[in-house]
Scaffold this motif. Structure first.
Motif, PDB file in Angstrom:
ATOM      1  N   UNK A 193      81.651  47.946 -52.490  1.00  0.00           N
ATOM      2  CA  UNK A 193      81.561  49.343 -52.939  1.00  0.00           C
ATOM      3  C   UNK A 193      82.689  50.178 -52.339  1.00  0.00           C
ATOM      4  N   UNK A 194      82.898  50.020 -51.053  1.00  0.00           N
ATOM      5  CA  UNK A 194      83.989  50.763 -50.412  1.00  0.00           C
ATOM      6  C   UNK A 194      85.341  50.303 -50.944  1.00  0.00           C
ATOM      7  N   UNK A 195      85.442  49.012 -51.293  1.00  0.00           N
ATOM      8  CA  UNK A 195      86.664  48.512 -51.904  1.00  0.00           C
ATOM      9  C   UNK A 195      86.919  49.143 -53.257  1.00  0.00           C
ATOM     10  N   UNK A 196      85.876  49.288 -54.054  1.00  0.00           N
ATOM     11  CA  UNK A 196      86.009  49.940 -55.358  1.00  0.00           C
ATOM     12  C   UNK A 196      86.454  51.392 -55.197  1.00  0.00           C
ATOM     13  N   UNK A 197      85.862  52.070 -54.217  1.00  0.00           N
ATOM     14  CA  UNK A 197      86.246  53.460 -53.953  1.00  0.00           C
ATOM     15  C   UNK A 197      87.702  53.540 -53.509  1.00  0.00           C
ATOM     16  N   UNK A 198      88.099  52.652 -52.598  1.00  0.00           N
ATOM     17  CA  UNK A 198      89.478  52.641 -52.121  1.00  0.00           C
ATOM     18  C   UNK A 198      90.462  52.354 -53.233  1.00  0.00           C
ATOM     19  N   UNK A 199      90.125  51.399 -54.108  1.00  0.00           N
ATOM     20  CA  UNK A 199      91.006  51.063 -55.225  1.00  0.00           C
ATOM     21  C   UNK A 199      91.123  52.217 -56.205  1.00  0.00           C
ATOM     22  N   UNK A 200      90.008  52.911 -56.455  1.00  0.00           N
ATOM     23  CA  UNK A 200      90.021  54.053 -57.375  1.00  0.00           C
ATOM     24  C   UNK A 200      90.924  55.166 -56.845  1.00  0.00           C
ATOM     25  N   UNK A 201      90.743  55.510 -55.582  1.00  0.00           N
ATOM     26  CA  UNK A 201      91.536  56.593 -54.991  1.00  0.00           C
ATOM     27  C   UNK A 201      93.014  56.228 -54.901  1.00  0.00           C
ATOM     28  N   UNK A 209      86.732  46.366 -46.656  1.00  0.00           N
ATOM     29  CA  UNK A 209      86.751  46.410 -48.118  1.00  0.00           C
ATOM     30  C   UNK A 209      87.561  47.574 -48.660  1.00  0.00           C
ATOM     31  N   UNK A 210      87.431  48.749 -48.025  1.00  0.00           N
ATOM     32  CA  UNK A 210      88.108  49.962 -48.516  1.00  0.00           C
ATOM     33  C   UNK A 210      89.616  49.758 -48.614  1.00  0.00           C
ATOM     34  N   UNK A 211      90.204  49.207 -47.558  1.00  0.00           N
ATOM     35  CA  UNK A 211      91.659  49.041 -47.563  1.00  0.00           C
ATOM     36  C   UNK A 211      92.096  47.713 -48.183  1.00  0.00           C
ATOM     37  N   UNK A 212      91.264  46.679 -48.040  1.00  0.00           N
ATOM     38  CA  UNK A 212      91.641  45.371 -48.582  1.00  0.00           C
ATOM     39  C   UNK A 212      91.626  45.331 -50.099  1.00  0.00           C
ATOM     40  N   UNK A 213      90.520  45.768 -50.694  1.00  0.00           N
ATOM     41  CA  UNK A 213      90.419  45.752 -52.153  1.00  0.00           C
ATOM     42  C   UNK A 213      91.385  46.745 -52.797  1.00  0.00           C
ATOM     43  N   UNK A 214      91.698  47.821 -52.100  1.00  0.00           N
ATOM     44  CA  UNK A 214      92.589  48.848 -52.659  1.00  0.00           C
ATOM     45  C   UNK A 214      93.965  48.275 -52.972  1.00  0.00           C
ATOM     46  N   UNK A 215      94.364  47.232 -52.241  1.00  0.00           N
ATOM     47  CA  UNK A 215      95.685  46.643 -52.451  1.00  0.00           C
ATOM     48  C   UNK A 215      95.765  45.922 -53.792  1.00  0.00           C
ATOM     49  N   UNK A 216      94.644  45.345 -54.235  1.00  0.00           N
ATOM     50  CA  UNK A 216      94.670  44.395 -55.362  1.00  0.00           C
ATOM     51  C   UNK A 216      95.333  44.932 -56.626  1.00  0.00           C
ATOM     52  N   UNK A 217      94.825  45.999 -57.261  1.00  0.00           N
ATOM     53  CA  UNK A 217      95.451  46.450 -58.507  1.00  0.00           C
ATOM     54  C   UNK A 217      96.869  46.973 -58.321  1.00  0.00           C
ATOM     55  N   UNK A 218      97.137  47.593 -57.173  1.00  0.00           N
ATOM     56  CA  UNK A 218      98.476  48.126 -56.925  1.00  0.00           C
ATOM     57  C   UNK A 218      99.478  46.988 -56.748  1.00  0.00           C
ATOM     58  N   UNK A 219      99.076  45.939 -56.042  1.00  0.00           N
ATOM     59  CA  UNK A 219      99.968  44.791 -55.847  1.00  0.00           C
ATOM     60  C   UNK A 219     100.245  44.085 -57.173  1.00  0.00           C
ATOM     61  N   UNK A 220      99.264  44.040 -58.073  1.00  0.00           N
ATOM     62  CA  UNK A 220      99.485  43.445 -59.390  1.00  0.00           C
ATOM     63  C   UNK A 220     100.519  44.247 -60.180  1.00  0.00           C
ATOM     64  N   UNK A 221     100.420  45.574 -60.120  1.00  0.00           N
ATOM     65  CA  UNK A 221     101.425  46.421 -60.766  1.00  0.00           C
ATOM     66  C   UNK A 221     102.784  46.243 -60.099  1.00  0.00           C
ATOM     67  N   UNK A 222     102.782  46.120 -58.776  1.00  0.00           N
ATOM     68  CA  UNK A 222     104.025  45.934 -58.034  1.00  0.00           C
ATOM     69  C   UNK A 222     104.688  44.605 -58.397  1.00  0.00           C
ATOM     70  N   UNK A 223     103.868  43.585 -58.662  1.00  0.00           N
ATOM     71  CA  UNK A 223     104.410  42.289 -59.087  1.00  0.00           C
ATOM     72  C   UNK A 223     105.185  42.428 -60.392  1.00  0.00           C
ATOM     73  N   UNK A 224     104.647  43.233 -61.317  1.00  0.00           N
ATOM     74  CA  UNK A 224     105.336  43.468 -62.587  1.00  0.00           C
ATOM     75  C   UNK A 224     106.611  44.273 -62.367  1.00  0.00           C
ATOM     76  N   UNK A 225     106.543  45.269 -61.490  1.00  0.00           N
ATOM     77  CA  UNK A 225     107.711  46.117 -61.226  1.00  0.00           C
ATOM     78  C   UNK A 225     108.872  45.317 -60.633  1.00  0.00           C
ATOM     79  N   UNK A 226     108.579  44.444 -59.677  1.00  0.00           N
ATOM     80  CA  UNK A 226     109.668  43.726 -59.003  1.00  0.00           C
ATOM     81  C   UNK A 226     110.150  42.519 -59.799  1.00  0.00           C
ATOM     82  N   UNK A 227     109.405  42.092 -60.830  1.00  0.00           N
ATOM     83  CA  UNK A 227     109.797  40.906 -61.599  1.00  0.00           C
ATOM     84  C   UNK A 227     110.240  41.229 -63.023  1.00  0.00           C
TER      85      UNK A 227
END
Length: 472
Positions: free
Chosen positions: A292-300, A350-368
């Motif tokens: 839950x905290x991961x979802x909140x962190x990812x949303x913010x 969870x708050x900080x760990x899950x928050x990385x996931x969607x941003x890192x996926x976008x970052x993968x597209x940006x750098x490649x």
């Protein structure tokens, strides 16, 4: 130099002349279907982890055998992950979503054969369970890779990170539901058939919606410049480009390792805590807070990055804070009667760990860029599964069998319980090492954003030139 490189990328991606872009309301239906699929698949993956001890007793198998029901996802995703990237970038998003929906549904139904009494399967019942997990595992790469592709093809640039965040975070939402629902549905082993039936409902629903409701693999008019020809790079050409891209390799190793660690944490949490006297319900609650905290962190963080475009800074800070949280968990979990501290630690992790996931996926597209979105995110996922398998085997090998402990709540038909002190300390150390390596060595340009900026400038220049053309 940077502008020349971006202009070259534009040429490679064949964005063509400046075009008018358009969005469609049905993109939200596609997003909802992908979210339901992602959630359902995660529920099927972690069905048994929160009730591992009761599953072992019900099917008369060892705890290590129960762990294979989760680990099979990692093993199958390694070879099939490459196939999934090809399907997404070469065949299209619609085919990937529909195929994954059917595999997911077949897996959920096959699992139910293991508990049908009239079949009298006996010792063979576990293998129906295992085969069902294998079908669902085949669906996982296709589902996991879809959010980035969906965001790139159907959403404008100012909504991409948010759309990717929503679709990607439906996977940990499924983990959350499994952590809460499995212990609630299975107070005793005899209730496992009910649990399997309930978990099949979302899979069947998602399959029906995907099959009947998705008719196009791309929108008639693209929503952004990069979506104009989003799959122009051939699969093997893109793969070679990725393997030569130093920032991408660093991201794949570090972020892939992070996903592998979170996979191990989610799958082994109940076993780690029960030896110290914590109940399955508390382990499920802990996993729920983690998610839950991961979802909140990812949303913010998704909203923040959509506005600021600070992909690198956000991921580096979040990675460091999640590493600190992993150290706190490793220490706290080794003591009894620390429920509040454990809950807070898991929430921060969870708050900080899950928050990385969607941003890192976008970052993968940006750098490649201009490599296809399915390929760039897919290779990271394959790396994460390889690292996850290695970690899962390593952590279990580092456990130590201890004598029967009166405080232990592990319901096992074995002598004694497993002590997880060394494995959790190793996990925290690896997380910290990955975070340091990523912070020090990862640097890249935002290639896709640069390409879109040039395209927007061309549109403005064309509009200005057209405004001064006299009417004939």
């Amino acid at each position: 130099m940077e502008g020349a490189e971006t202009a070259s990328l534009l040429g490679e991606r064949s964005l063509g002349p400046p075009a008018r872009f358009r969005t469609y309301r049905r993109r939200w239906f596609l997003l909802a279907v992908v979210c339901l699929l992602n959630c359902s698949n995660a529920m099927l993956w972690l069905t048994f982890a929160p009730v591992a001890d009761k599953t072992a007793a019900y099917f008369h198998i060892s705890l290590e055998t129960v762990n294979w029901l989760s680990m099979v996802y990692l093993l199958i995703s390694i070879p099939f992950g490459l196939v999934a990237t090809w399907v997404l970038d070469s065949v299209g998003l619609r085919c990937a979503v529909v195929l994954s929906a059917w595999l997911n549904m077949v897996g959920s139904i096959t699992r139910m054969f293991s508990v049908l009494k009239f079949l009298s399967l006996g010792s063979q019942s576990y293998w129906y369970l295992f085969v069902g997990q294998c079908f669902s595992a085949l669906a996982q790469p296709l589902i996991i890779f879809s959010p980035t592709k969906l965001a790139a093809l159907w959403f404008p640039d100012h909504q991409r990170a948010t759309a990717n965040m929503i679709a990607s975070m439906s996977n940990p939402l499924g983990i959350l539901i499994a952590n809460l629902l499995s212990p609630a549905l299975v107070p005793e082993g005899k209730h496992i058939p009910l649990m399997l039936g309930i978990y099949a409902v979302p899979a069947v629903t998602a399959c029906a919606l995907a099959t009947l409701g998705i008719h196009e693999k791309v929108p008639p008019t693209p929503p952004s410049a990069s979506a104009t020809n989003s799959n122009s790079q051939p699969f093997f050409t893109g793969l070679k480009m990725l393997l030569r891209n130093k920032p991408y390799i660093i991201l794949a190793v570090c972020f892939g390792g992070g996903i592998g660690m979170f996979t191990c944490f989610s799958a082994l949490l109940e076993q780690i805590l029960c030896e110290k006297g914590y109940s399955n319900d508390f382990a499920g609650l802990n996993g729920a807070l983690f998610t839950v905290c991961g979802l909140l962190g990812a949303f913010l963080l998704g909203l923040y990055v959509d506005r600021t475009r600070k992909f690198i800074e956000s991921t580096k800070i979040s990675f460091c804070l999640s590493a600190l949280a992993s150290i706190m968990f490793a220490v706290t979990s080794r003591f009894r009667h620390q429920a509040v501290t454990l809950a807070i630690t898991s929430s921060i992790f969870g708050f900080f760990g899950f928050a990385i996931y969607p941003i890192a996926m976008e970052l993968a597209v940006e750098c490649s860029y201009p490599v296809g979105e399915g390929t760039s995110t897919g290779l990271i996922f394959v790396a994460s599964q390889i690292e996850g398998v290695i970690l899962m085997i390593l952590l279990q090998a580092l456990t130590v069998r201890v004598s029967e402990d009166p405080f232990s709540t592990c319901a096992l038909d074995q002598d004694g319980a497993l002590d997880w002190t060394t494995p959790v300390l190793v996990l925290a150390g690896l997380c910290s090492a990955m975070a340091c390596f990523y912070v020090i060595f990862f640097h890249t340009d935002y290639k896709r954003l640069h390409a879109e900026t040039i395209s927007a400038d061309l549109v403005k220049a064309e509009d200005a030139a057209t405004a001064h053309v006299p009417e004939s």
